[in-house]
Motif scaffolding. Structure first.
Motif, PDB file in Angstrom:
ATOM      1  N   SER A 146     -26.338  -1.731  -9.863  1.00  0.00           N
ATOM      2  CA  SER A 146     -25.539  -2.874 -10.272  1.00  0.00           C
ATOM      3  C   SER A 146     -24.358  -3.004  -9.330  1.00  0.00           C
ATOM      4  O   SER A 146     -24.007  -2.069  -8.602  1.00  0.00           O
ATOM      5  CB  SER A 146     -25.032  -2.691 -11.711  1.00  0.00           C
ATOM      6  N   GLY A 147     -23.731  -4.181  -9.347  1.00  0.00           N
ATOM      7  CA  GLY A 147     -22.539  -4.394  -8.537  1.00  0.00           C
ATOM      8  C   GLY A 147     -22.882  -4.943  -7.163  1.00  0.00           C
ATOM      9  O   GLY A 147     -23.814  -5.714  -6.984  1.00  0.00           O
ATOM     10  N   LYS A 148     -22.112  -4.508  -6.182  1.00  0.00           N
ATOM     11  CA  LYS A 148     -22.336  -4.922  -4.799  1.00  0.00           C
ATOM     12  C   LYS A 148     -23.429  -4.038  -4.218  1.00  0.00           C
ATOM     13  O   LYS A 148     -23.230  -2.848  -3.989  1.00  0.00           O
ATOM     14  CB  LYS A 148     -21.053  -4.796  -3.991  1.00  0.00           C
ATOM     15  N   ILE A 149     -24.584  -4.608  -3.958  1.00  0.00           N
ATOM     16  CA  ILE A 149     -25.767  -3.789  -3.681  1.00  0.00           C
ATOM     17  C   ILE A 149     -26.288  -3.955  -2.255  1.00  0.00           C
ATOM     18  O   ILE A 149     -27.382  -3.453  -1.944  1.00  0.00           O
ATOM     19  CB  ILE A 149     -26.904  -4.128  -4.665  1.00  0.00           C
ATOM     20  N   THR A 150     -25.539  -4.564  -1.354  1.00  0.00           N
ATOM     21  CA  THR A 150     -26.065  -4.852  -0.026  1.00  0.00           C
ATOM     22  C   THR A 150     -26.521  -3.597   0.700  1.00  0.00           C
ATOM     23  O   THR A 150     -27.611  -3.568   1.282  1.00  0.00           O
ATOM     24  CB  THR A 150     -25.024  -5.591   0.831  1.00  0.00           C
ATOM     25  N   GLY A 151     -25.715  -2.551   0.681  1.00  0.00           N
ATOM     26  CA  GLY A 151     -26.065  -1.324   1.391  1.00  0.00           C
ATOM     27  C   GLY A 151     -27.391  -0.744   0.943  1.00  0.00           C
ATOM     28  O   GLY A 151     -28.315  -0.562   1.759  1.00  0.00           O
ATOM     29  N   PRO A 152     -27.547  -0.438  -0.358  1.00  0.00           N
ATOM     30  CA  PRO A 152     -28.840   0.068  -0.830  1.00  0.00           C
ATOM     31  C   PRO A 152     -29.984  -0.915  -0.628  1.00  0.00           C
ATOM     32  O   PRO A 152     -31.118  -0.515  -0.369  1.00  0.00           O
ATOM     33  CB  PRO A 152     -28.594   0.318  -2.325  1.00  0.00           C
ATOM     34  N   LEU A 153     -29.697  -2.211  -0.721  1.00  0.00           N
ATOM     35  CA  LEU A 153     -30.753  -3.220  -0.600  1.00  0.00           C
ATOM     36  C   LEU A 153     -31.338  -3.252   0.815  1.00  0.00           C
ATOM     37  O   LEU A 153     -32.503  -3.616   0.998  1.00  0.00           O
ATOM     38  CB  LEU A 153     -30.191  -4.592  -0.969  1.00  0.00           C
ATOM     39  N   LEU A 154     -30.552  -2.845   1.799  1.00  0.00           N
ATOM     40  CA  LEU A 154     -31.064  -2.797   3.164  1.00  0.00           C
ATOM     41  C   LEU A 154     -32.167  -1.749   3.317  1.00  0.00           C
ATOM     42  O   LEU A 154     -32.971  -1.829   4.251  1.00  0.00           O
ATOM     43  CB  LEU A 154     -29.931  -2.479   4.143  1.00  0.00           C
TER      44      LEU A 154
END
Length: 299
Positions: A146-154
């Motif tokens: 949850s939250g700001k997920i850009t890093g893991p989403l990469l």
């Protein structure tokens, strides 16, 4: 829905199903949406030029005021889903692919969260895997955030498309699906959304996700072509939003993933090329060296 004011009307949710030659399953998908215990929804079905019995199946819903059926020429899933978005009237938009099924309380679990915490752009959750005959399969566990997920989403698209609900205003801000892509269109959208808005992960199954030979996710080569295009576009358009380390890790992970697939396909030279590219970006990557070892050992 506001429990203190029972007369408050719940916000309308526009559900979008794009279908192409899915007559065997599309009725099940639509029925699962109509069976929601959430009252305010419209069902938009885009028949993308089907040549099977889809039109006949869809004719069952012509008298249901909640359902709008749009027939068009075969333009592909990206344009079909964007057509659905253009037709949507709801405050929220949700998607159900024609071969999947929602669980009955999906929307009633997600909409109150989005209404109570309007900072969240997207709500998503888990799935149950089923086979072509609706028999449940072992479902792999994914780490979701949850939250700001850009890093893991990469590193992985853990935001399962058919579980998502998002504000229509987000689409108006970020833009809809990239019509130059044939696959991974949701991954591209989630990356773009994640730069500006937080996500809410609901840790419970929301969808019955069908695993069968006809689904698009089995077109692995095409999927990787689109993923690399997504990442190139994303990094080119958002260079200041990520650290150099995040960008290097994202590229290394993607090259290792494709190299692993090449290894399984016994395409050893392309696999070594991918692993070499991953080494360039992140030479100390443990996942890289594990997969190089598998390749060398012939596993």
């Amino acid at each position: 829905m506001n429990p203190k004011n029972p007369t408050t009307q719940p916000p309308l949710v526009s559900t979008i199903t794009a279908t192409y030659n899915m007559g065997h399953y599309v009725g099940l998908a639509i029925d699962s949406i109509l069976a929601q215990n959430y009252p305010a929804l419209e069902v938009i079905v885009i028949d993308d030029g089907s040549t099977d019995d889809t039109r006949n199946i869809l004719s069952r819903y012509h008298n249901d005021s909640r359902v709008r059926i749009i027939h068009q020429e075969n333009y592909g899933q990206t344009k079909a889903k964007n057509r659905g978005i253009k037709e949507a009237l709801g405050k929220y938009i949700a998607f159900c692919d024609a071969d999947d099924q929602w669980l009955p309380d999906k929307l009633s679990q997600q909409i109150p969260v989005l209404e109570a915490h309007n900072g969240y752009a997207v709500s998503y959750g888990d799935v149950l895997y089923v086979d072509s005959d609706d028999k449940e399969l072992p479902t792999p566990e994914f780490k979701r955030y949850s939250g700001k997920i850009t890093g893991p989403l990469l590193l992985d698209n853990f935001v399962t498309f058919n579980t998502t609900v998002l504000h229509r205003a987000i689409i108006e801000d970020i833009g809809a699906f990239d019509e130059s892509l044939t696959m991974s269109i949701d991954y591209d959208l989630w990356l773009r959304v994640s730069l500006r808005y937080p996500f809410f992960y609901l840790p419970r199954p929301l969808v019955r996700y069908r695993v069968w030979e006809g689904q698009m996710s089995h077109r692995t080569d095409e999927r990787f072509v689109n993923i690399f295009k997504v990442m190139n576009n994303f990094f080119a358009n958002s260079p200041a939003c990520l650290s150099a380390a995040e960008i290097r890790r994202g590229w290394a992970h993607t090259y290792v993933s494709r190299g692993r697939w090449h290894t399984v396909q016994k395409k050893h030279l392309p696999a070594m090329h991918d692993f070499a590219r991953a080494f360039f970006y992140r030479p100390h990557d443990l996942r890289l060296w594990k997969n190089v070892a598998r390749l060398m050992l012939g596993r």
